[in-house]
Design a protein around this motif. Structure first.
Motif, PDB file in Angstrom:
ATOM      1  N   GLU A  76       0.740   0.985 -62.318  1.00  0.00           N
ATOM      2  CA  GLU A  76       1.990   0.556 -61.695  1.00  0.00           C
ATOM      3  C   GLU A  76       3.174   1.179 -62.422  1.00  0.00           C
ATOM      4  OE1 GLU A  76       2.430  -1.219 -58.932  1.00  0.00           O
ATOM      5  OE2 GLU A  76       0.266  -1.347 -58.667  1.00  0.00           O
ATOM      6  N   LYS A  77       3.918   2.029 -61.719  1.00  0.00           N
ATOM      7  CA  LYS A  77       5.064   2.715 -62.330  1.00  0.00           C
ATOM      8  C   LYS A  77       6.215   1.765 -62.635  1.00  0.00           C
ATOM      9  CE  LYS A  77       4.686   7.418 -60.688  1.00  0.00           C
ATOM     10  NZ  LYS A  77       5.360   8.478 -59.966  1.00  0.00           N
ATOM     11  N   PHE A  78       6.521   0.895 -61.711  1.00  0.00           N
ATOM     12  CA  PHE A  78       7.699   0.049 -61.848  1.00  0.00           C
ATOM     13  C   PHE A  78       7.278  -1.393 -62.082  1.00  0.00           C
ATOM     14  CE2 PHE A  78       8.781   3.615 -59.053  1.00  0.00           C
ATOM     15  CZ  PHE A  78       9.724   4.216 -59.853  1.00  0.00           C
ATOM     16  N   GLN A  79       7.581  -1.878 -63.286  1.00  0.00           N
ATOM     17  CA  GLN A  79       7.272  -3.247 -63.660  1.00  0.00           C
ATOM     18  C   GLN A  79       8.540  -3.910 -64.167  1.00  0.00           C
ATOM     19  OE1 GLN A  79       3.747  -3.629 -66.141  1.00  0.00           O
ATOM     20  NE2 GLN A  79       2.973  -1.674 -65.385  1.00  0.00           N
ATOM     21  N   GLY A  80       8.602  -5.218 -64.000  1.00  0.00           N
ATOM     22  CA  GLY A  80       9.803  -5.955 -64.363  1.00  0.00           C
ATOM     23  C   GLY A  80      10.012  -6.096 -65.856  1.00  0.00           C
ATOM     24  N   ASP A  81      11.265  -6.401 -66.214  1.00  0.00           N
ATOM     25  CA  ASP A  81      11.589  -6.654 -67.613  1.00  0.00           C
ATOM     26  C   ASP A  81      12.470  -7.901 -67.766  1.00  0.00           C
ATOM     27  OD1 ASP A  81      13.999  -5.730 -66.641  1.00  0.00           O
ATOM     28  OD2 ASP A  81      14.158  -4.050 -68.022  1.00  0.00           O
ATOM     29  N   LEU A  82      12.459  -8.759 -66.748  1.00  0.00           N
ATOM     30  CA  LEU A  82      13.256  -9.984 -66.787  1.00  0.00           C
ATOM     31  C   LEU A  82      12.519 -11.161 -67.412  1.00  0.00           C
ATOM     32  CD1 LEU A  82      14.737  -9.858 -63.182  1.00  0.00           C
ATOM     33  CD2 LEU A  82      15.891  -9.259 -65.319  1.00  0.00           C
ATOM     34  N   ALA A  83      11.206 -11.050 -67.504  1.00  0.00           N
ATOM     35  CA  ALA A  83      10.371 -12.165 -67.950  1.00  0.00           C
ATOM     36  C   ALA A  83       9.365 -11.651 -68.970  1.00  0.00           C
ATOM     37  CB  ALA A  83       9.667 -12.762 -66.730  1.00  0.00           C
ATOM     38  N   PRO A  84       8.665 -12.553 -69.643  1.00  0.00           N
ATOM     39  CA  PRO A  84       7.707 -12.121 -70.672  1.00  0.00           C
ATOM     40  C   PRO A  84       6.638 -11.173 -70.127  1.00  0.00           C
ATOM     41  CG  PRO A  84       8.038 -14.489 -70.779  1.00  0.00           C
ATOM     42  CD  PRO A  84       8.738 -14.011 -69.544  1.00  0.00           C
ATOM     43  N   ASN A  85       6.214 -10.274 -70.991  1.00  0.00           N
ATOM     44  CA  ASN A  85       5.106  -9.380 -70.683  1.00  0.00           C
ATOM     45  C   ASN A  85       3.850 -10.238 -70.539  1.00  0.00           C
ATOM     46  OD1 ASN A  85       2.822  -7.551 -71.137  1.00  0.00           O
ATOM     47  ND2 ASN A  85       4.362  -6.049 -71.706  1.00  0.00           N
ATOM     48  N   LEU A  86       3.043  -9.957 -69.523  1.00  0.00           N
ATOM     49  CA  LEU A  86       1.848 -10.759 -69.273  1.00  0.00           C
ATOM     50  C   LEU A  86       0.680 -10.409 -70.199  1.00  0.00           C
ATOM     51  CD1 LEU A  86       1.956 -10.883 -65.382  1.00  0.00           C
ATOM     52  CD2 LEU A  86       2.703 -12.632 -67.011  1.00  0.00           C
ATOM     53  N   ALA A  87       0.766  -9.280 -70.911  1.00  0.00           N
ATOM     54  CA  ALA A  87      -0.286  -8.921 -71.857  1.00  0.00           C
ATOM     55  C   ALA A  87      -0.439 -10.051 -72.879  1.00  0.00           C
ATOM     56  CB  ALA A  87       0.044  -7.608 -72.557  1.00  0.00           C
ATOM     57  N   GLY A  88      -1.654 -10.465 -73.125  1.00  0.00           N
ATOM     58  CA  GLY A  88      -1.905 -11.526 -74.091  1.00  0.00           C
ATOM     59  C   GLY A  88      -1.678 -12.935 -73.573  1.00  0.00           C
ATOM     60  N   SER A  89      -1.429 -13.089 -72.281  1.00  0.00           N
ATOM     61  CA  SER A  89      -1.188 -14.428 -71.717  1.00  0.00           C
ATOM     62  C   SER A  89      -2.309 -15.398 -72.039  1.00  0.00           C
ATOM     63  CB  SER A  89      -1.021 -14.348 -70.193  1.00  0.00           C
ATOM     64  OG  SER A  89       0.141 -13.654 -69.851  1.00  0.00           O
ATOM     65  N   GLY A  90      -3.545 -14.928 -71.955  1.00  0.00           N
ATOM     66  CA  GLY A  90      -4.696 -15.780 -72.215  1.00  0.00           C
ATOM     67  C   GLY A  90      -4.817 -16.203 -73.666  1.00  0.00           C
ATOM     68  N   SER A  91      -4.157 -15.485 -74.563  1.00  0.00           N
ATOM     69  CA  SER A  91      -4.137 -15.862 -75.973  1.00  0.00           C
ATOM     70  C   SER A  91      -2.977 -16.797 -76.292  1.00  0.00           C
ATOM     71  CB  SER A  91      -4.014 -14.620 -76.862  1.00  0.00           C
ATOM     72  OG  SER A  91      -5.130 -13.789 -76.699  1.00  0.00           O
ATOM     73  N   ARG A  92      -1.884 -16.638 -75.576  1.00  0.00           N
ATOM     74  CA  ARG A  92      -0.684 -17.447 -75.843  1.00  0.00           C
ATOM     75  C   ARG A  92      -0.748 -18.839 -75.231  1.00  0.00           C
ATOM     76  NH1 ARG A  92       1.882 -12.528 -74.548  1.00  0.00           N
ATOM     77  NH2 ARG A  92       2.617 -13.325 -72.562  1.00  0.00           N
ATOM     78  N   TRP A  93      -1.391 -18.966 -74.070  1.00  0.00           N
ATOM     79  CA  TRP A  93      -1.394 -20.232 -73.341  1.00  0.00           C
ATOM     80  C   TRP A  93      -2.801 -20.599 -72.906  1.00  0.00           C
ATOM     81  CZ3 TRP A  93       2.382 -16.589 -71.226  1.00  0.00           C
ATOM     82  CH2 TRP A  93       3.662 -16.770 -71.760  1.00  0.00           C
ATOM     83  N   SER A  94      -3.064 -21.887 -72.830  1.00  0.00           N
ATOM     84  CA  SER A  94      -4.350 -22.373 -72.325  1.00  0.00           C
ATOM     85  C   SER A  94      -4.375 -22.207 -70.803  1.00  0.00           C
ATOM     86  CB  SER A  94      -4.527 -23.852 -72.674  1.00  0.00           C
ATOM     87  OG  SER A  94      -3.635 -24.644 -71.894  1.00  0.00           O
ATOM     88  N   ILE A  95      -5.542 -22.371 -70.225  1.00  0.00           N
ATOM     89  CA  ILE A  95      -5.667 -22.290 -68.764  1.00  0.00           C
ATOM     90  C   ILE A  95      -4.782 -23.341 -68.109  1.00  0.00           C
ATOM     91  CG2 ILE A  95      -7.282 -22.718 -66.852  1.00  0.00           C
ATOM     92  CD1 ILE A  95      -9.380 -21.193 -68.499  1.00  0.00           C
ATOM     93  N   GLY A  96      -4.758 -24.548 -68.651  1.00  0.00           N
ATOM     94  CA  GLY A  96      -3.914 -25.611 -68.101  1.00  0.00           C
ATOM     95  C   GLY A  96      -2.429 -25.288 -68.189  1.00  0.00           C
ATOM     96  N   GLN A  97      -2.014 -24.672 -69.278  1.00  0.00           N
ATOM     97  CA  GLN A  97      -0.606 -24.279 -69.426  1.00  0.00           C
ATOM     98  C   GLN A  97      -0.260 -23.162 -68.454  1.00  0.00           C
ATOM     99  OE1 GLN A  97      -0.942 -23.476 -73.640  1.00  0.00           O
ATOM    100  NE2 GLN A  97       0.374 -25.239 -74.140  1.00  0.00           N
ATOM    101  N   LEU A  98      -1.157 -22.209 -68.288  1.00  0.00           N
ATOM    102  CA  LEU A  98      -0.916 -21.139 -67.304  1.00  0.00           C
ATOM    103  C   LEU A  98      -0.777 -21.731 -65.907  1.00  0.00           C
ATOM    104  CD1 LEU A  98      -3.479 -18.490 -68.604  1.00  0.00           C
ATOM    105  CD2 LEU A  98      -0.980 -18.239 -68.593  1.00  0.00           C
TER     106      LEU A  98
END
Length: 153
Positions: A76-98
């Motif tokens: 994907e060439k064009f990705q947003g920069d207004l919100a957190p990067n999704l890389a590592g989401s599974g490490s930062r938050w539990s399934i319930g938090q996601l």
């Protein structure tokens, strides 16, 4: 206008259990869910989501994820920069938090620009064709949660 911590806590308590309401996905009703602390621990569907389909949904421009978020999507060439990067989401938050972040991100930040993808009540400025309809179905929420949980790095 900033909301006090008491107002936010009252909102969280008042909406901890969501009642069934009409849904756009084939006339089905919003599934019942319970918010406990900062998460929804139980699947909205009672099943695990499909991570492959969840990735496709994240990249689908109509669901708007990558309009605001970036992530491990080299194709994907064009990705947003207004919100957190999704890389590592599974490490930062539990399934319930996601799950709760997708259902109603305003529980974490009342001023967020992230839509509440599975909520109907208390919303402002909803386009006529979306009134009374969630943006995503329960199945789509679970698929995206399954995918985000795989993003560990």
């Amino acid at each position: 206008m900033a909301r006090s911590a008491i107002d936010i806590a009252s909102h969280l308590l008042a909406t901890a259990i969501v009642l069934a309401l009409p849904c756009s996905a084939g006339g089905e009703e919003l599934r019942l869910y319970t918010v406990t602390g900062d998460s929804i621990s139980e699947s909205l569907t009672g099943l695990l989501g499909d991570a492959t389909h969840g990735r496709a949904l994240v990249l689908e421009r109509t669901n708007t994820c990558i309009l605001c978020h970036s992530g491990p999507f080299p194709e994907e060439k064009f990705q947003g920069d207004l919100a957190p990067n999704l890389a590592g989401s599974g490490s930062r938050w539990s399934i319930g938090q996601l799950r709760l972040r997708l259902v109603d991100a305003s529980r974490f930040n009342p001023e967020t620009i992230m839509p509440s993808y599975y909520r109907l009540d208390g919303l402002d400025r909803v386009a006529t064709n979306w009134r009374g309809k969630p943006i995503l179905s329960a199945e789509q929420i679970e698929d995206i949660v399954a995918y985000l949980a795989t993003l560990r790095d």
